[in-house]
Design an enzyme around this catalytic site. Structure first.
Site, PDB file in Angstrom:
ATOM      1  N   HIS A 149      15.064  30.380  21.490  1.00 44.74           N
ATOM      2  CA  HIS A 149      16.430  30.724  21.100  1.00 44.74           C
ATOM      3  C   HIS A 149      17.381  29.673  21.635  1.00 44.74           C
ATOM      4  O   HIS A 149      17.254  29.293  22.799  1.00 44.74           O
ATOM      5  CB  HIS A 149      16.810  32.090  21.676  1.00 44.74           C
ATOM      6  CG  HIS A 149      18.229  32.468  21.371  1.00 44.74           C
ATOM      7  ND1 HIS A 149      18.612  32.853  20.095  1.00 44.74           N
ATOM      8  CD2 HIS A 149      19.343  32.481  22.149  1.00 44.74           C
ATOM      9  CE1 HIS A 149      19.929  33.098  20.121  1.00 44.74           C
ATOM     10  NE2 HIS A 149      20.384  32.880  21.354  1.00 44.74           N
ATOM     11  N   ALA A 192       1.687  14.903  -2.709  1.00 48.18           N
ATOM     12  CA  ALA A 192       1.064  13.895  -1.851  1.00 48.18           C
ATOM     13  C   ALA A 192       0.161  14.540  -0.799  1.00 48.18           C
ATOM     14  O   ALA A 192      -0.957  14.069  -0.553  1.00 48.18           O
ATOM     15  CB  ALA A 192       2.154  13.060  -1.173  1.00 48.18           C
ATOM     16  N   MET A 217       0.804  18.301  -8.299  1.00 40.69           N
ATOM     17  CA  MET A 217       0.815  16.854  -8.008  1.00 40.69           C
ATOM     18  C   MET A 217       1.631  16.608  -6.741  1.00 40.69           C
ATOM     19  O   MET A 217       2.809  16.265  -6.807  1.00 40.69           O
ATOM     20  CB  MET A 217       1.391  16.097  -9.196  1.00 40.69           C
ATOM     21  CG  MET A 217       0.483  16.122 -10.404  1.00 40.69           C
ATOM     22  SD  MET A 217       1.143  15.128 -11.738  1.00 40.69           S
ATOM     23  CE  MET A 217      -0.255  15.032 -12.839  1.00 40.69           C
ATOM     24  N   ALA A 274      14.781  20.354 -14.500  1.00 40.29           N
ATOM     25  CA  ALA A 274      15.245  20.833 -13.189  1.00 40.29           C
ATOM     26  C   ALA A 274      14.060  21.141 -12.292  1.00 40.29           C
ATOM     27  O   ALA A 274      13.958  22.213 -11.692  1.00 40.29           O
ATOM     28  CB  ALA A 274      16.135  22.060 -13.359  1.00 40.29           C
ATOM     29  N   LEU A 295       0.835  -1.203   0.000  1.00 41.00           N
ATOM     30  CA  LEU A 295       0.000   0.000   0.000  1.00 41.00           C
ATOM     31  C   LEU A 295       0.873   1.257   0.000  1.00 41.00           C
ATOM     32  O   LEU A 295       2.066   1.198   0.247  1.00 41.00           O
ATOM     33  CB  LEU A 295      -0.920  -0.028   1.226  1.00 41.00           C
ATOM     34  CG  LEU A 295      -1.850  -1.253   1.299  1.00 41.00           C
ATOM     35  CD1 LEU A 295      -2.624  -1.261   2.612  1.00 41.00           C
ATOM     36  CD2 LEU A 295      -2.816  -1.250   0.125  1.00 41.00           C
ATOM     37  N   GLU A 338      16.176  16.770  -6.692  1.00 43.36           N
ATOM     38  CA  GLU A 338      16.338  15.880  -5.531  1.00 43.36           C
ATOM     39  C   GLU A 338      17.195  14.663  -5.899  1.00 43.36           C
ATOM     40  O   GLU A 338      18.161  14.330  -5.211  1.00 43.36           O
ATOM     41  CB  GLU A 338      14.968  15.435  -4.998  1.00 43.36           C
ATOM     42  CG  GLU A 338      14.202  16.582  -4.348  1.00 43.36           C
ATOM     43  CD  GLU A 338      12.848  16.168  -3.783  1.00 43.36           C
ATOM     44  OE1 GLU A 338      12.545  14.973  -3.715  1.00 43.36           O
ATOM     45  OE2 GLU A 338      12.079  17.073  -3.390  1.00 43.36           O
TER      46      GLU A 338
HETATM   47  P1  NAI Z   1       8.257  19.255 -12.505  1.00 43.18           P
HETATM   48  O1  NAI Z   1       7.033  19.719 -13.190  1.00 43.18           O
HETATM   49  O2  NAI Z   1       8.510  19.617 -11.093  1.00 43.18           O
HETATM   50  O3  NAI Z   1       9.535  19.743 -13.334  1.00 43.18           O
HETATM   51  C1  NAI Z   1       9.751  19.412 -14.668  1.00 43.18           C
HETATM   52  C2  NAI Z   1      10.846  20.303 -15.229  1.00 43.18           C
HETATM   53  O4  NAI Z   1      11.203  19.813 -16.495  1.00 43.18           O
HETATM   54  C3  NAI Z   1      10.405  21.752 -15.420  1.00 43.18           C
HETATM   55  O5  NAI Z   1      11.380  22.593 -14.886  1.00 43.18           O
HETATM   56  C4  NAI Z   1      10.294  21.875 -16.942  1.00 43.18           C
HETATM   57  O6  NAI Z   1      10.578  23.171 -17.396  1.00 43.18           O
HETATM   58  C5  NAI Z   1      11.350  20.886 -17.403  1.00 43.18           C
HETATM   59  N1  NAI Z   1      11.167  20.327 -18.738  1.00 43.18           N
HETATM   60  C6  NAI Z   1      10.013  19.881 -19.282  1.00 43.18           C
HETATM   61  N2  NAI Z   1      10.253  19.357 -20.512  1.00 43.18           N
HETATM   62  C7  NAI Z   1      11.597  19.449 -20.727  1.00 43.18           C
HETATM   63  C8  NAI Z   1      12.461  19.067 -21.799  1.00 43.18           C
HETATM   64  N3  NAI Z   1      11.984  18.450 -22.883  1.00 43.18           N
HETATM   65  N4  NAI Z   1      13.786  19.330 -21.688  1.00 43.18           N
HETATM   66  C9  NAI Z   1      14.265  19.949 -20.575  1.00 43.18           C
HETATM   67  N5  NAI Z   1      13.495  20.332 -19.536  1.00 43.18           N
HETATM   68  C10 NAI Z   1      12.178  20.070 -19.604  1.00 43.18           C
HETATM   69  O7  NAI Z   1       8.253  17.665 -12.728  1.00 43.18           O
HETATM   70  P2  NAI Z   1       9.043  16.493 -11.996  1.00 43.18           P
HETATM   71  O8  NAI Z   1      10.278  16.986 -11.329  1.00 43.18           O
HETATM   72  O9  NAI Z   1       9.146  15.411 -13.010  1.00 43.18           O
HETATM   73  O10 NAI Z   1       8.053  16.055 -10.862  1.00 43.18           O
HETATM   74  C11 NAI Z   1       6.775  15.523 -11.227  1.00 43.18           C
HETATM   75  C12 NAI Z   1       5.753  15.865 -10.183  1.00 43.18           C
HETATM   76  O11 NAI Z   1       6.060  15.217  -8.984  1.00 43.18           O
HETATM   77  C13 NAI Z   1       5.678  17.346  -9.926  1.00 43.18           C
HETATM   78  O12 NAI Z   1       4.356  17.757 -10.110  1.00 43.18           O
HETATM   79  C14 NAI Z   1       6.094  17.513  -8.502  1.00 43.18           C
HETATM   80  O13 NAI Z   1       5.236  18.406  -7.831  1.00 43.18           O
HETATM   81  C15 NAI Z   1       5.970  16.125  -7.898  1.00 43.18           C
HETATM   82  N6  NAI Z   1       7.066  15.902  -6.988  1.00 43.18           N
HETATM   83  C16 NAI Z   1       7.113  16.625  -5.855  1.00 43.18           C
HETATM   84  C17 NAI Z   1       8.151  16.457  -4.983  1.00 43.18           C
HETATM   85  C18 NAI Z   1       8.171  17.281  -3.755  1.00 43.18           C
HETATM   86  O14 NAI Z   1       7.153  17.810  -3.368  1.00 43.18           O
HETATM   87  N7  NAI Z   1       9.318  17.402  -3.097  1.00 43.18           N
HETATM   88  C19 NAI Z   1       9.231  15.514  -5.217  1.00 43.18           C
HETATM   89  C20 NAI Z   1       9.096  14.834  -6.459  1.00 43.18           C
HETATM   90  C21 NAI Z   1       8.034  15.025  -7.293  1.00 43.18           C
END
Ligand code: NAI
Length: 484
Positions: A463, A339, A337, A201, A40, A207
């Site tokens: 503090h 959690a 997106m 990025a 799960l 990460e």
């Molecule tokens: P993301 O949407 O955060 O970032 C994708 C990045 O890829 C953007 O900066 C975009 O400009 C770039 N990009 C898109 N197409 C590209 C290309 N063809 N060439 C070069 N750069 C390109 O997506 P990511 O990192 O894959 O994460 C997916 C989802 O998972 C997100 O919605 C994120 O919120 C969630 N997530 C959240 C985390 C957290 O809260 N710490 C950790 C991991 C994922």
């Protein structure tokens, strides 16, 4: 056909679905959850948030012991990496979490049905969900034929779709799940890559790139836009970029990947940026360019569940889709997106089903990037306020002037608070610095209760703690910071 009639059938046991199921059960509903994974918790617990944080913590300890212990007067031989132990510990952490959810299901009397669920039409007023035991053995096909074996069909008053999302693939560089990978495989590389190219990025790219950089890989991040983390405040993104570069990560910004070929475990990428085309050779490529809703095979069209122009499921304030009795939450529906967004939607969905008035405070949804230092944010960015022509004040405080940060030798970064110029209400808080992920919670609470910068500034902060940086930033909104 299962004789039992459920109040709620949830498809998907990720942080949206499992939390919704627990809350619904607490409220007295008879709940079934359909899940095709053996464990799960969905992507977050099995191959996302939890294992990545386990490796982020382990790799950070490794990097600290290698690069920073001497500064604290701790002299050790160069530390040796036992990657298989590190990965095994990560798997143990995941198991504790997935087992924990299984325990909660038992405790709450939730019926777990293993297999792949799909909407299977109605029987009178009741919704039906067909559960296929193996992929390809879908008991109710597109024509609604029930002749294949003995299908398990669940019946319930409502269905909640919570199947989450999957990684977006680049059409010219499909995943081979070995050299060209998504986050899932990048959390289990058996050896440290020599050269890891990360495409994107965003959260995942930074990460996972950090993990392998700390463990010794050469890491190159290719990003289409001019800055990493496009949804974060510009100053935070700039600061994080500078700090990650200092750690040895290489960034090719405003650069797109044009093509890629894989041969004998090596990848040749052609990238095109502001200064022309360039070839990159690497042994692993992590594609992290976003995720998309996991809706394949759910039977949405047949059930009358509509999608918006971006492919997300259309919902109303009760998370009901365009089909009565079918609801959806999390990555399937509009919004970031995340959690914690999915979980909150799960709780609010269940409460509203019982006539409750709860709602999700989307305005105060925090976002965190778990690099080191971490970046965390809630509310509006400065760019958004400028674009909206808002009248705002800024208070900023650097960790360099925070006593506890000095004790920790973690003085990189700052806290920035944006507040309404008229009434002082906090409009946004942006942090790059040590434990920003935990510090942002105070800002979320203050904003949820309509707090002002003055409220934060007048509140006791122990503090010496990192949290004093928030108090000082709040004081700085009215030019009253003590230690600036
Ligand atoms: P993301 O949407 O955060 O970032 C994708 C990045 O890829 C953007 O900066 C975009 O400009 C770039 N990009 C898109 N197409 C590209 C290309 N063809 N060439 C070069 N750069 C390109 O997506 P990511 O990192 O894959 O994460 C997916 C989802 O998972 C997100 O919605 C994120 O919120 C969630 N997530 C959240 C985390 C957290 O809260 N710490 C950790 C991991 C994922």
């Amino acid at each position: 056909m299962t004789a039992e009639i459920f109040d709620l059938i949830v498809i998907g046991a990720g942080p949206g679905g499992y939390v919704a199921a627990i809350r619904a059960s607490q409220l007295g509903m008879k709940v079934a959850v359909v899940e095709e994974r053996a464990t799960l918790g969905g992507v977050c617990t099995n191959e996302g948030c939890i294992p990545s944080k386990a490796l982020l913590d382990s790799s950070e300890y490794f990097a600290l012991s290698r690069d920073r212990f001497a500064l604290h007067g701790i002299v050790i031989d160069p530390p040796r990496l036992d990657l298989s132990r590190m990965l095994a510990r990560k798997d143990e952490v995941v198991k504790k979490n997935t087992d924990g959810i299984a325990f909660l299901f038992k405790k709450n009397g939730i019926t777990l049905v293993s297999g792949r669920g799909r909407l299977a039409g109605k029987a009178g007023d009741l919704q039906q969900v067909a559960v296929a035991q193996e992929q390809g053995s879908d008991p109710i096909g597109p024509k609604g034929n029930e002749d294949r074996g003995n299908p398990e069909v669940l019946r319930g008053k409502r269905v909640l779709l919570a199947t989450g999302s999957k990684a977006v693939e680049l059409p010219f560089l499909p995943f081979d799940f070995d050299t060209v990978v998504s986050a899932r495989e990048a959390l289990s590389f058996a050896a440290v890559p020599q050269h890891l190219v990360v495409i994107g990025a965003g959260y995942i790219g930074l990460e996972l790139g950090s993990i392998w950089r700390r463990l010794g890989a050469q890491v190159t991040v290719v990003e289409m836009l001019a800055k990493p983390l496009p949804t974060m405040d510009g100053q935070v993104a700039d600061a994080l970029l500078r700090l990650l570069k200092k750690q040895g990560m290489k960034f090719l910004l405003e650069t797109g990947v044009k093509s890629g070929t894989v041969q004998d475990g090596r990848v040749l990428l052609t990238v095109a940026g502001v200064s022309g085309e360039e070839q990159l050779v690497c042994d692993r490529v992590l594609v992290a360019v976003g995720r998309k809703p996991l809706i394949d095979g759910l039977g949405l069209a047949e059930a009358g569940v509509g999608l918006d122009a971006t492919g997300r499921i259309i919902i109303d304030e009760n998370f009901q889709t365009t089909a009565v009795g079918i609801h959806a939450i999390g990555d399937l529906v509009p919004g970031p997106m995340l959690a914690h967004k999915a979980s909150e939607e799960g709780v609010v969905f269940a409460e509203r089903l019982q006539g409750g008035k709860s709602r999700v405070e989307y305005e105060y949804l925090p976002g965190v990037c778990y690099t080191w230092p971490e970046a965390a944010a809630v509310g509006k960015t400065e760019e958004e306020l400028q674009q909206a022509g808002a009248d705002y004040k800024t208070g900023r405080f650097n960790f360099l002037a925070n006593g506890r940060a000095r004790c920790m030798d973690e003085t990189d970064g700052f806290v920035k608070i944006l507040a309404d110029k008229g009434n002082g209400r906090i409009l946004g808080v942006h942090i790059v610095g040590p434990r920003a992920s935990d510090l942002i919670a105070e800002a979320v609470t203050a904003m949820t209760f309509n707090g002002t910068a003055e409220d934060l500034a007048m509140t006791f902060h122990a503090h010496p703690t990192l949290s004093e940086a928030l108090k000082e930033a709040a004081l700085a909104v009215n030019d009253r910071a003590i230690h600036a």
